[in-house]
Design a protein around this motif. Sequence first.
Motif, mmCIF file in Angstrom:
data_model
loop_
_atom_site.group_PDB
_atom_site.id
_atom_site.type_symbol
_atom_site.label_atom_id
_atom_site.label_comp_id
_atom_site.label_asym_id
_atom_site.label_seq_id
_atom_site.Cartn_x
_atom_site.Cartn_y
_atom_site.Cartn_z
ATOM 1 N N PHE A 3 -37.020 -33.499 16.321
ATOM 2 C CA PHE A 3 -36.783 -34.585 17.261
ATOM 3 C C PHE A 3 -37.316 -35.899 16.704
ATOM 4 O O PHE A 3 -38.362 -35.931 16.051
ATOM 5 N N HIS A 4 -36.584 -36.963 17.002
ATOM 6 C CA HIS A 4 -37.033 -38.316 16.653
ATOM 7 C C HIS A 4 -37.057 -39.143 17.920
ATOM 8 O O HIS A 4 -36.113 -39.108 18.715
ATOM 9 N N ILE A 5 -38.125 -39.904 18.110
ATOM 10 C CA ILE A 5 -38.269 -40.780 19.269
ATOM 11 C C ILE A 5 -37.797 -42.178 18.893
ATOM 12 O O ILE A 5 -38.215 -42.721 17.861
ATOM 13 N N CYS A 6 -36.945 -42.736 19.729
ATOM 14 C CA CYS A 6 -36.553 -44.130 19.540
ATOM 15 C C CYS A 6 -36.199 -44.735 20.891
ATOM 16 O O CYS A 6 -36.062 -44.012 21.879
ATOM 17 N N LEU A 51 -35.084 -38.982 23.006
ATOM 18 C CA LEU A 51 -35.335 -38.048 21.907
ATOM 19 C C LEU A 51 -33.998 -37.724 21.266
ATOM 20 O O LEU A 51 -33.079 -37.254 21.940
ATOM 21 N N LEU A 52 -33.889 -37.988 19.992
ATOM 22 C CA LEU A 52 -32.722 -37.529 19.246
ATOM 23 C C LEU A 52 -33.020 -36.103 18.810
ATOM 24 O O LEU A 52 -34.004 -35.850 18.103
ATOM 25 N N GLU A 53 -32.208 -35.165 19.249
ATOM 26 C CA GLU A 53 -32.355 -33.771 18.836
ATOM 27 C C GLU A 53 -31.514 -33.582 17.589
ATOM 28 O O GLU A 53 -30.290 -33.773 17.618
ATOM 29 N N ILE A 54 -32.158 -33.206 16.512
ATOM 30 C CA ILE A 54 -31.525 -33.183 15.191
ATOM 31 C C ILE A 54 -31.498 -31.758 14.659
ATOM 32 O O ILE A 54 -32.526 -31.067 14.634
ATOM 33 N N ASP A 55 -30.328 -31.346 14.204
ATOM 34 C CA ASP A 55 -30.178 -30.038 13.567
ATOM 35 C C ASP A 55 -30.456 -30.219 12.079
ATOM 36 O O ASP A 55 -29.665 -30.858 11.377
ATOM 37 N N PRO A 56 -31.571 -29.701 11.567
ATOM 38 C CA PRO A 56 -31.901 -29.884 10.151
ATOM 39 C C PRO A 56 -30.806 -29.405 9.197
ATOM 40 O O PRO A 56 -30.642 -29.963 8.109
#
Length: 113
Positions: A3-6, A51-56
């Motif tokens: 997750f990335h917070i922006c 929260l950007l939910e990111i699939d690695p």
Amino acid sequence: MIFHICSAADWTGERYRAPSLDTVGFIHCSDLGTVHLAANAAFAGRIDLVLLEIDPARLDVPLRWEPGDPPHPAGIWFPHVYGPIGADAVVAVHDFMPGADGVFLPPAPVARP
């Protein structure tokens, strides 16, 4: 997932480039169990976050698990993305609000169909 917070305004639905790419060379991310730690350290009380939910597996740039920047007192490692995040790697966007006291709590696990 990571997750990335922006801010909601910073997420345009296109390839995402955080300012940290220019300052430290990577995009700060967290896992579900540590995202509240990053939020409280860097975004205390803010109510405009997602929260950007990111699939690695969908990233087309390197991902490395490393000590925090700055290092967390407990020695926790965090995922760092070494390049812009493609829109197709962002599988969901979640509102991320602090509690009434301004403190972020760990988010609930993300349900998948």
